[in-house]
Design an enzyme around this catalytic site. Structure first.
Site, mmCIF file in Angstrom:
data_model
loop_
_atom_site.group_PDB
_atom_site.id
_atom_site.type_symbol
_atom_site.label_atom_id
_atom_site.label_comp_id
_atom_site.label_asym_id
_atom_site.label_seq_id
_atom_site.Cartn_x
_atom_site.Cartn_y
_atom_site.Cartn_z
ATOM 1 N N TYR A 1 0.837 -1.336 -0.304
ATOM 2 C CA TYR A 1 -0.775 -0.159 -0.104
ATOM 3 C C TYR A 1 0.513 0.803 0.224
ATOM 4 O O TYR A 1 2.332 1.308 0.029
ATOM 5 C CB TYR A 1 -0.984 -0.077 0.820
ATOM 6 C CG TYR A 1 -1.033 -0.110 2.464
ATOM 7 C CD1 TYR A 1 0.109 -0.288 3.117
ATOM 8 C CD2 TYR A 1 -2.271 -0.634 3.647
ATOM 9 C CE1 TYR A 1 1.142 -0.520 4.316
ATOM 10 C CE2 TYR A 1 -1.340 -0.780 4.828
ATOM 11 C CZ TYR A 1 -0.628 -0.373 5.190
ATOM 12 O OH TYR A 1 -0.149 -0.818 6.148
ATOM 13 N N GLU A 2 0.202 2.424 -0.267
ATOM 14 C CA GLU A 2 1.197 3.881 -0.536
ATOM 15 C C GLU A 2 2.340 3.941 -1.327
ATOM 16 O O GLU A 2 3.188 4.533 -1.670
ATOM 17 C CB GLU A 2 1.536 3.929 1.052
ATOM 18 C CG GLU A 2 0.574 4.480 1.792
ATOM 19 C CD GLU A 2 -0.505 5.129 1.677
ATOM 20 O OE1 GLU A 2 -1.904 5.616 1.896
ATOM 21 O OE2 GLU A 2 0.253 6.649 0.785
#
Lengths: 592, 592
Positions: free
Chosen positions: A432-433
């Site tokens: 994620y990110e």
């Protein structure tokens, strides 16, 4: 095995690698002193140890539940979150004018590490609130800022980032959510967003969603995306047209709700534009850069937690007899292969921590330096280091958690032991990110080119200066640290030149093909140099009469990293240099 | 994403790396021909694809249940196991005199890979039955053999290995279970065993436990351990005094029951001695060596499954636009960083498969060669390769499964996708049947010394001969394969000399400290040489007019391994060479 915040290691890294003392001396950090930082860290450590850490296993077992649109967190989570905000921890980095304490990113980063080591599922929530605060401070209207910032800074309300849609993950150009002007200055937002962390929960009375969507006349692609603020409850107290449709059944961070959010089922969720029309990605990048560092810190955090768990087990579990030991079984921590595992875990964790904290200090200087030229330089250093901090730390988070399972033997595979949870939790952070592949591409295709390559050259020059200091000290305890580190830095230098040349001759594929091994190579050289800075400081303090045995330990750890981990640099250089040759024929190998 | 058995890759590896054709020509394999092998593999592949693979996800979700001492497997498992034994798959490698088909370990190894790729939780059960068959054939009395072998060979009954106790895992010397002679030729076995795979289940009417225990007058340590056969149901049909006390809640392989077994709660379980008194470990090693190869094959299997899942996803999922592509989004499989991930997965899998199959062929020759000198040589080669096959394959099983999750992005973290299950399942294989740390110690402290070092020298010489053939071919498509591989082999050679010298000068710690990186170094050189053998064979076939595009793919894969993976050898050599320096001060770093 519970968590004990490693405050001495954290503070030492802040002071002697990330340059806390230097920044304080430069007047960048206002009233902050190393002593004050230590006091705050110890207090944060106590909260992490005593309140959050005990929730981690229960949260994993219990998970979260969705019923009639309501998400309920695990027992104890609501109280812990309330206590955490009331103690002021959410407000620590927040702007003073909205009730925050205005403390530096560096100090907050150390705290973020501790919250996440205590429980990744707990720590990820506030990361998103912090990102939203930053976006609103920089891009929000006066109206939005006065309406929302105080409660987000205190943590009374939380925030979310709504980017991903089923067909738009890494590629936001494909985003389909829409926002129609209502004529009264507000918008009606419709669309489906997936993988929304803490999209719905029972920790707070309101949730502030930041949502990427397209205006009716927006151009296609990423230049047609705007950012909207969509609160769960509207200012007049009525429920907005946004709901949690489902929650995901995930590999890890079970206590953190990951929601599919539906906006505008009943005519459109009321939203307000944040920043300018069609400039939503810019606003989102404001949130994302800090969130990327925070996710890097999650990698450090889970690695530290896994290390502590494995060390604790290895000191207690007895099997076999150590070389030269008397009768009876020895703790497995004394067996060479287990020692290698434990040292590898600790060295990787320390290197990743150092890189994250260096990034945090650069972010601080990018905001706080008075001289614009110094601000720009710091901003570019932060930009260069951010993808390395995110990707390397989260990669080693998984690696270290995996070694942690291994140190436990059969017990590691049993969920009750806890080592397996770290292995599961750690696995999200490289994703994620911005996946770590995306980070590597960002590093080679954008960050290397900052100031025409001068930013990365300056970083390499600083690493070389560390080696020069090592050679000057010439302390026997350093072993082969200096030559091994020098080799790694020269590998990095050659690989950097190769990629810069490829980019300047438009050989984009060459850079993309080498991106991931290049990022790892960068981290090995940078991480090794950072640990050497710590070892030099420890050596100086020991020479000055400080008898803390931790100093000798820091030198051993630095040496272990250089002689056992940084030596991977040459192979990575060769990989980068061998380049994109494999690309043209890759499909042949993948088809067969 | 379901599993398709990669029969062409498997057969090519058997023929051109593991030497099936040569062994057939040498008359070692009796009536077996490559054509017959292919027919059997295709049939096995169909069973794996169509019957076992569909159970894998359900088995993971459902797990197993324990109620009133009865373990119930997931829906469909009993029928699948019955179909599998009735089709004769359990009997494939079994001795002909007990109803087996007497087919070679090499052929069975390919099948074991397929069963485990279809479902690791299914595949691990028969591995233990096979080990028990081997132990009984070699060490069992006529009586035990005639009573149990036929039903174990057919798979009508299954078997277990009962080694581990709470205080005796890697260190069997600490074993406490006891066996008292009953005066009638039987024994009464008492004790608690943990982590017993398929210790209790509902797949068969009887379960035959092989149990390590101590006789009353046995010497302390490993020389006082004997092996006993303890059936769940006695020959007269009565229930024996053995029960499943609990089952573990594990990270993965949920469908495989992992039991705590209690022997002798009511006076002692009736058991029969297998082999000689106090020689139980020898009998157990018979089982363990083959089981170690089988667990290595599990690593290959889970890697292959994870690769297929990731490739399938990457070909379907569209994000971003490839360099030079027209409008619209491209499948992520065309992006360079994803290609690197997929090629890394496939190359590691192919290298591990090759090493496992080479080991299997050596085991076959150790049994089947007529000339005792050749048997001894083959046995030593099998002994040398077994720890490498076990540890490298299972390590890369975890690594490849982790990359597989990463290729899926956010979807990889969602359990429904299936990639996460492979990541969880894979994690046990580096632990059981001797942790990979134990394998590495076995390699350096015992296997390197075989025939005074001649066995390992011969293996390195064979790798060099492969490089010589590469250089002679001088095919442009091989790129830098030959020089990169030569470097890796020379690194291995120097590291080997260093360890042999350390051992001969009694520097045991030096060897133990370098064991794990040495094993990886060995595998990179051996795996690279094996892929080069495949590439050479593919090149020859293509030159001979065979237009199968898989041949070009095999050359690409070999080149990718040499240029991107085998280049790690130099760093590993430096790690081995830097030696045990870290050991004396390790505790300083670990204490701080």
């Amino acid at each position: 095995m519970t968590y004990r915040a490693p405050v001495p290691d954290i503070l030492f890294t802040m002071r002697h690698v990330a340059g806390l003392d230097r920044a304080v001396a430069d007047g960048v950090y206002g009233d902050l002193t190393p002593d004050l930082a230590e006091t705050i860290l110890e207090e944060a450590g106590r909260f992490a140890n005593d309140v959050i850490a005990p929730l981690n296993r229960e949260g994993d077992k219990h998970g979260v539940t969705l019923k009639d649109g309501t998400v309920t967190t695990a027992p104890g989570w609501k109280e812990a979150y309330k206590g955490w905000t009331e103690a002021g921890w959410n407000a620590l980095p927040g702007p003073v004018e909205y009730g925050g304490q205005g403390l530096p990113t560096l100090l907050n980063s150390a705290c973020v590490e501790m919250w996440n080591a205590a429980s990744m599922a707990f720590g990820i929530g506030p990361v998103l609130t912090m990102g939203a605060i930053e976006a609103l401070v920089q891009h929000g209207s006066d109206d939005l800022r006065s309406r929302y910032l105080e409660k987000l800074v205190s943590g009374e309300w939380t925030a979310t980032m709504n980017l991903t849609e089923p067909h738009a993950g890494s590629d936001l150009a494909a985003l389909r959510s829409r926002a129609e002007p209502a004529g009264d200055g507000t918008y009606r937002v419709t669309g489906q967003k997936i993988f929304i962390t803490y999209g719905e929960h029972d920790l707070t009375d309101n949730i502030i969603h930041l949502v990427l969507a397209r205006l009716p006349d927006a151009p296609a692609g990423t230049r047609g995306i705007s950012l909207f603020l969509v609160p769960k409850f509207l200012p007049d107290g009525t429920r907005n047209d946004v709901r949690c449709h489902s929650i995901e059944h995930k590999l890890g961070i079970h206590a953190s709700p990951t929601c599919t959010m539906i906006f505008g089922d009943n005519g459109g969720a009321v939203g307000w534009l944040v920043g300018e029309e069609n400039r939503g990605l810019n606003c989102m990048f404001t949130m994302m850069n800090n969130a990327r560092l925070a996710v890097g810190l999650q990698g450090v955090a889970i690695a530290e937690r896994a290390y502590q768990q494995a060390l604790g087990y290895a000191n207690e579990r007895r099997q076999g007899r150590a070389i030269g030991a008397a009768e009876g079984m020895s703790p497995i921590a004394v067996h060479p292969d287990v020692q290698r595992n434990l040292l590898t875990m600790k060295a990787l964790t320390a290197a990743a921590r150092a890189i994250c904290y260096m990034t945090a200090e650069a972010i601080d200087r990018a905001h706080l330096e008075e001289d614009p030229a110094r601000r720009k330089k710091a901003n570019e250093r932060a930009s260069l280091l951010t993808p390395v901090a995110k990707a390397f730390s989260t990669d080693i988070g998984v690696e270290v958690a995996s070694i942690g399972v291994q140190v436990h033997g059969g017990m590691g595979f049993i969920e009750e032991t806890g080592a397996a949870q770290h292995f599961r939790d750690a696995r999200i952070a490289p994703i994620y990110e911005g996946t770590n592949g995306i980070q590597a591409i960002d590093l080679v295709t954008r960050k290397l080119l900052l100031s025409g390559g001068e930013t990365v050259r300056a970083q390499i020059a600083a690493m070389r200066a560390t080696v020069a200091r090592l050679l000057k000290e010439n302390t026997p305890a350093f072993g082969a640290t200096a030559p091994r580190l020098r080799d790694a830095i020269e590998s990095l230098d050659r690989a950097t030149s190769h990629l810069l040349q490829s980019l300047s001759s438009n050989a984009q594929g060459e850079a993309l093909a080498g991106a991931t091994p290049y990022l790892r190579l960068f981290a090995l050289a940078q991480g090794g140099a950072a640990l050497a800075e710590m070892a030099l400081a420890a050596n100086a303090q020991a020479a000055g009469g400080d008898t803390d045995p931790a100093h000798a330990g820091r030198i051993v750890l630095c040496r272990f990293f250089a002689e056992n981990i940084a030596v991977g640099a040459k192979g990575l250089e060769e990989t980068v240099m061998s380049g994109a040759g494999f690309l043209q024929d890759a499909t042949l190998a993948l088809a067969s």
